[in-house]
Design an enzyme around this catalytic site. Structure first.
Site, short mmCIF file in Angstrom:
data_model
loop_
_atom_site.label_atom_id
_atom_site.label_comp_id
_atom_site.label_asym_id
_atom_site.label_seq_id
_atom_site.Cartn_x
_atom_site.Cartn_y
_atom_site.Cartn_z
N ASP A 1 0.88 -1.17 0.11
CA ASP A 1 0.13 -0.03 -0.11
C ASP A 1 0.81 1.36 -0.18
O ASP A 1 2.05 1.30 0.29
CB ASP A 1 -1.00 0.19 1.18
CG ASP A 1 -0.28 -0.52 2.57
OD1 ASP A 1 0.82 -0.81 2.63
OD2 ASP A 1 -1.14 -1.10 3.35
N HIS B 1 -7.12 -4.98 10.33
CA HIS B 1 -6.62 -4.84 8.87
C HIS B 1 -5.75 -5.47 8.42
O HIS B 1 -4.51 -5.69 9.26
CB HIS B 1 -6.81 -3.19 8.54
CG HIS B 1 -5.65 -2.54 8.93
ND1 HIS B 1 -5.74 -0.96 9.31
CD2 HIS B 1 -4.32 -2.87 9.19
CE1 HIS B 1 -4.48 -0.57 9.55
NE2 HIS B 1 -3.70 -1.52 9.55
N ASN C 1 -7.30 -3.01 14.50
CA ASN C 1 -8.63 -3.31 14.17
C ASN C 1 -8.76 -4.59 13.18
O ASN C 1 -9.82 -4.65 12.70
CB ASN C 1 -9.16 -2.16 13.41
CG ASN C 1 -8.50 -1.81 12.06
OD1 ASN C 1 -7.61 -2.34 11.68
ND2 ASN C 1 -8.93 -0.58 11.51
C1 F6R Z 1 1.54 -1.64 6.13
C2 F6R Z 1 0.17 -2.16 6.12
C3 F6R Z 1 -0.55 -2.35 7.40
C4 F6R Z 1 0.45 -2.49 8.64
C5 F6R Z 1 -0.39 -2.40 10.16
C6 F6R Z 1 0.53 -2.70 11.24
O1 F6R Z 1 1.87 -1.63 4.78
O2 F6R Z 1 -0.13 -2.43 5.19
O3 F6R Z 1 -1.61 -3.19 7.55
O4 F6R Z 1 0.93 -3.73 8.57
O5 F6R Z 1 -1.02 -1.26 10.06
O6 F6R Z 1 1.13 -1.77 11.34
P1 F6R Z 1 2.27 -1.56 12.38
O7 F6R Z 1 3.50 -2.85 12.15
O8 F6R Z 1 2.87 -0.21 12.43
O9 F6R Z 1 1.83 -2.09 13.70
#
Ligand code: F6R
Length: 241
Positions: A67, A138, A136
């Site tokens: 992303d 995602h 959440n």
């Molecule tokens: C990043 C992405 C997100 C992160 C997620 C966790 O490219 O797609 O899904 O993997 O927000 O982020 P962190 O590792 O900062 O807790």
């Protein structure tokens, strides 16, 4: 789903890097899907070390990131493009032309999403996709929703995600509110998936992802439908399991 629980973030990073390194050794011309955020930083440090020591080479590897923030260009120091350069690409022998990240500055977002999907197909699909997970649930920026968004698309970020990512910005107002993200089908089309989770703030999402039902309200639960997923989490992230 193969679940590995390790002691802490350091052990998680080493294990994840070993899996990615094995994939690179097995298929030096392969296609690797990458993630940003805090979680993979330790893994990237390990991969950089292995690359410097000559244990692995990225010279024939193609990469696709999950992303990019919509509205931020590659030179913007808050963009995921910039993050990847700083935390991995500038320190390894990957060829610039083999790096793919959605263009956050694309004027025609729909065309950019289609181009990205086509590039993944032309590259032969993703061999190994690395994922983090949002509090959440995602994956990529597929936020909890009424249905799964299959392909690369423009997303309105959840207020929870904006709050969680504000730690990287000077103020919450600066956090972009939209992103271009691979879809759930794009992610599930990867031949192998490696999801990493560290810290107690991920424990609820991990519990629901593994024990809950498959629902777009917890996008990571879609991984239950994939035949080759490895999950590595530290004891804190596994604390509710
Ligand atoms: C990043 C992405 C997100 C992160 C997620 C966790 O490219 O797609 O899904 O993997 O927000 O982020 P962190 O590792 O900062 O807790």
């Amino acid at each position: 789903m193969q679940i590995e629980i390790v002691k802490d973030y350091e052990a998680l990073s080493k294990k994840a890097a070993n899996i990615i390194a094995s994939q690179i050794v097995l298929k030096p011309q392969g296609v690797i899907g990458l993630a940003t955020g805090s979680t993979p930083v330790g893994t990237y440090k390990e991969l950089i070390r292995m690359n410097k020591e000559g244990l692995i080479s990225f010279s024939n590897i193609t990469s696709f990131n999950l992303d990019e923030y919509y509205g931020l260009g590659a030179d913007d120091d808050q963009s995921y493009h910039y993050f990847m350069n700083e935390n991995l690409f500038n320190a390894i022998d990957i060829k610039k032309e083999n790096i793919h990240i959605p263009n956050g500055k694309a004027s025609d977002v729909g065309a950019e999403c289609t181009r990205y999907e086509n590039r993944i197909k032309e590259a032969g699909g993703i061999d190994l996709q690395l994922l983090g997970i949002g509090q959440n649930g995602h994956i990529g920026f597929n936020e909890p929703n009424e249905n799964f968004e299959p392909l690369t698309h423009l997303v309105n970020l959840d207020s929870d995600t904006i709050k969680a990512n504000a730690r990287f910005f000077d103020s919450i107002e600066e956090v972009p509110t939209q992103a271009i993200s691979m879809g759930v089908k794009t992610i599930l089309s990867s031949r192998k998936i490696l999801l990493l989770a560290s810290g107690e703030n991920k424990a609820e999402a991990m519990y629901k992802m593994i024990k809950g039902k498959v629902t777009p309200k917890l996008p990571a639960s879609a991984l239950q439908l994939h035949h080759d997923v490895v999950v590595i989490m530290d004891e804190a992230a596994a604390s509710l399991l």
